[in-house]
Write an enzyme that holds these catalytic residues in place. Structure first.
Site, PDB file in Angstrom:
ATOM      1  N   SER A  53      17.810 -33.020 -75.823  1.00  0.00           N
ATOM      2  CA  SER A  53      17.807 -34.416 -76.234  1.00  0.00           C
ATOM      3  C   SER A  53      17.545 -34.475 -77.724  1.00  0.00           C
ATOM      4  CB  SER A  53      16.702 -35.179 -75.497  1.00  0.00           C
ATOM      5  OG  SER A  53      16.551 -36.490 -75.996  1.00  0.00           O
ATOM      6  N   TYR A  66       8.054 -36.638 -72.487  1.00  0.00           N
ATOM      7  CA  TYR A  66       9.498 -36.386 -72.435  1.00  0.00           C
ATOM      8  C   TYR A  66       9.942 -35.585 -73.660  1.00  0.00           C
ATOM      9  CZ  TYR A  66      14.523 -37.229 -72.390  1.00  0.00           C
ATOM     10  OH  TYR A  66      15.886 -37.058 -72.400  1.00  0.00           O
TER      11      TYR A  66
END
Length: 169
Positions: A53, A66
């Site tokens: 990501s 995250y």
């Protein structure tokens, strides 16, 4: 392609610990396990595409855990790539930006969105095909779009303490 991932948004101290641990289990342990299980069957010319990501580039407030799990995956890919070079297996870390997927449903309408309301949306189909093409060319990573590529560069040259302040806005 390893594409496991879940996100829990919000302040860490307000988040349910169970959901934070589950996120670590899926994002880190799940991807690690799938890769390990598949490696014995991979031959020269094989590719491992790992969905990381842009959150891996620097910590993100309200996405703290995250971001940390995706940073793990980015580093895992870098190391694994070196280990697997002698076998002729390429490892490519894919760094998508904001995508309109099930994982992000309603996220832009929460109180912890910050700059995400202004991020350009990544085309999922285009990301998949361009990521695969990059991996086939032997690339170590792929990030789609000039905005996210520029962010990656900034995260490399600026202190993360500065970047965190902007991503918290």
């Amino acid at each position: 392609m390893s594409n496991s991932g879940v996100v829990t948004r919000g302040n860490f101290d307000e988040a349910d610990l169970k959901s934070q641990i589950a996120m670590c289990d899926l994002n880190v342990k799940g991807s690690t396990a799938v890769t390990h299980l598949c490696l014995p069957y991979m031959k020269k010319g094989s590719i491992i595409l790992e969905t990381c990501s842009t959150s891996a580039f620097a910590p993100n407030p309200h996405l703290n855990v995250y971001s940390a799990t995706k940073a793990y995956l980015m580093n895992f890919c870098t190391g694994l790539r070196q280990e697997l070079k002698p076998r002729g297996i390429n490892v490519c870390a894919v760094h998508p930006g904001w995508m309109n997927t099930e994982m992000n449903v309603g996220a832009r309408n929460t109180s912890h969105t910050g700059v995400s309301n202004f991020l350009p949306e990544v085309n999922v189909k285009k990301l998949a095909s361009k990521s695969l093409a990059a991996a086939k060319k032997g690339k170590a990573s792929y990030t789609q779009g000039a905005f996210y590529e520029f962010y990656h560069l900034l995260a490399k040259v600026l202190p993360h303490t500065l970047i965190v302040k902007f991503s918290a806005m």
